[in-house]
Write a protein that holds these residues in place. Sequence first.
Motif, PDB file in Angstrom:
ATOM      1  N   ALA A  11     -12.646  17.712  33.327  1.00 54.81           N
ATOM      2  CA  ALA A  11     -13.916  17.060  33.227  1.00 54.81           C
ATOM      3  C   ALA A  11     -14.009  16.593  31.682  1.00 54.81           C
ATOM      4  CB  ALA A  11     -14.999  18.456  33.695  1.00 54.81           C
ATOM      5  N   ALA A  12     -14.323  15.665  31.060  1.00 52.23           N
ATOM      6  CA  ALA A  12     -14.367  14.923  29.788  1.00 52.23           C
ATOM      7  C   ALA A  12     -15.621  15.627  29.995  1.00 52.23           C
ATOM      8  CB  ALA A  12     -14.353  13.424  30.322  1.00 52.23           C
ATOM      9  N   THR A  13     -16.318  16.355  29.659  1.00 51.61           N
ATOM     10  CA  THR A  13     -17.153  17.510  29.160  1.00 51.61           C
ATOM     11  C   THR A  13     -18.124  17.063  27.681  1.00 51.61           C
ATOM     12  OG1 THR A  13     -16.663  19.215  30.155  1.00 51.61           O
ATOM     13  CG2 THR A  13     -18.364  19.633  29.237  1.00 51.61           C
ATOM     14  N   ALA A  14     -17.280  16.623  27.271  1.00 50.73           N
ATOM     15  CA  ALA A  14     -18.143  16.231  25.900  1.00 50.73           C
ATOM     16  C   ALA A  14     -17.853  14.963  25.421  1.00 50.73           C
ATOM     17  CB  ALA A  14     -17.585  16.633  24.831  1.00 50.73           C
ATOM     18  N   ALA A  15     -17.449  14.018  26.782  1.00 52.37           N
ATOM     19  CA  ALA A  15     -17.451  12.181  26.569  1.00 52.37           C
ATOM     20  C   ALA A  15     -18.350  11.427  27.148  1.00 52.37           C
ATOM     21  CB  ALA A  15     -16.490  11.456  27.061  1.00 52.37           C
ATOM     22  N   ALA A  16     -19.622  10.835  26.504  1.00 50.23           N
ATOM     23  CA  ALA A  16     -21.076   9.795  26.112  1.00 50.23           C
ATOM     24  C   ALA A  16     -20.586   8.934  27.456  1.00 50.23           C
ATOM     25  CB  ALA A  16     -21.425   9.881  25.054  1.00 50.23           C
TER      26      ALA A  16
END
Length: 647
Positions: A289-294
């Motif tokens: 999960a690229a959680t912080a990537a907009a």
Amino acid sequence: MDTITGVDWNLLQSIVEPPRPAPHICAECQPIVDSFDLAATQRLQYPHHKTLRALKASASAGCRICATFANGGITAGAVRNLVDERLPDGNLAVWNNTASLKMAYETGDLSADDDALHQRQPSFLSVKVRILPTATQIPDYNSPSPTTADALPLCKAWFQRCYNKHPGCNPPSPRFTPTRLIYVGDSTPRLCLSKDLNGPVRFAALSHCWGKLKFQTLTQGTLLDFIRLGLPPASLHKTFHEAIYICRYLGIDYIWIDSLCIIQDSDDDWKRESALMSEVYGGCDLNIAATAAADGNDGCFFSRPRDWLCQVSTQSANGNTAVYNILPTRWAEPKRNALGSRAWVVQERYLSRRTLHFTATQVFWECDQRICCEAFPIENLQSRRLAPFFFHMSRRPLSREIWPDLLQHYSSCDLSFANNRLVAIAGLAKAIAAITQEEYISGIWRSELENPVKLAWEPLGLCTAIPDSTSPTWSWGSVMGPVDLPCEENFNYIAHPLVHLHSLHYDPNTVNPFADVTNAVLRLTCTTLYHARLTYAWGREGTMELLTNSQLVVPLAASGGLDCVDTSTGVYSIQVFVLPLGVANSAFLTSLILARPSSVKGRFERVGLVHCRDFRGEVAGEDNILCVGGDCVSGVVGDGRYVIELV
């Protein structure tokens, strides 16, 4: 094996050793650290830096506790009206708070109760942090350019431990292989077809935000080149590169990425593959999960200071060494949770059995049995009641009981295309249906239709109609916006249901049975239906005037109203039909607002929901337009019951 936590203390030894050097603690903070064991039983107060300037100077000199406070929200603006940025009675307080200690800068009388902490005056300041005991000293990554990628050895330990020791977290047998996967075992990633593989393979899946970034995707024109020549650099932005790097580091040879494994310019392929999301995310060995990537330019890895976490150790009264993490109050809430607002990700998180969350500050591990993070690499945050809101999610077993809360969360998330409203949660509905063996029709479970009072789903904010939707209006899937489903406990109070299911007809979706259906007609038996004028302003109390002999005007509760409104219109005044669903013990009536979409006899659409007092005893019998018959009735079943249709 430790008998308290059930953790193998040797598991992460190679990762967490050597621990990083003890942090510098200034003279003002040291007495507080030395008193942590006393604070478990009493509230303590200590003098501290008197000005913001002094606090920041101490932080710059290396004091990690001062830095934690300085980075936690203390600014010149927060202490305005103070001479020389002075903190009046500048004190530091520490006290016990359920599962942890709390520490805060305070100004005011600490002899008062805890509520005094929230009585903010112009010169009042209270910035809190949590003091959490831990069994593990955080590792010294000793990286020349510290980033969250330094945690990959820890990620590998988590993954291997779960893979070998948590059989319930492994994909079910027989293993599922997606139609297409990306092989990352060579220097050039390339697209593979499942039919060309020698049996099932281990694979990861990626959860990410597309954002507005333009990048090359899989199309009918690029399919053969992606297989023969590999993926071109234009198709691999930073997030994809780093997800592939993570797979290689963990020893996973294949990854599934939506934009590169679904043919984006083929509507048929998209429909087929989107119907397999339950199998893709439920069958992957790991969800990255690229959680912080907009968008793809942000990636999975983020730079951070070497001293990103403040950890101190102190001698307790019995002579033992105790280790504490000092963290902001919302320490585990991702500061950049771009992924959390994406509707597709709801089912991706629920379906995945293992997830690595790459946030902007640290990496989190989430599986069906454990939640860990870099700050607490061994402890199970969930069992210690330390899991933050972001991780408060009961994923197993999947059941109907989680559906109302799940749907409220899902419906508040963002979708780029409104016509994906039901598709983006179809995989989760499919997984639940596989367990319950229950029929699912356009977002509504068949058993809920047996009690049509549960058709009273309610918008929680602004909703809009979905253009060209084939979902029936009695389903929440026909609108975009946050909705609240009537939970079982909320409708136990309905003493007298006034509608019952007569029959249901629809044409199923042959490609994805858990997406939109067509030609759905819900036939209900009911006793009363009223013609009325609804007058209200959105979000405020209104009135309902019966347009019959009695001309009764009934006040409406502020909740409810039209499902889809244009707030610029101001006050609404429209003619509608009101179908009472049920009466509560307190004589409170819940009713659907209906409209006539066509000249078909007895056919209506849902346009809203209202709550009001039970007014039926105040009107004459002829006010009930069902008694009159005519075009409003589809059929008669006797005993004062009539049939109408909802589409």
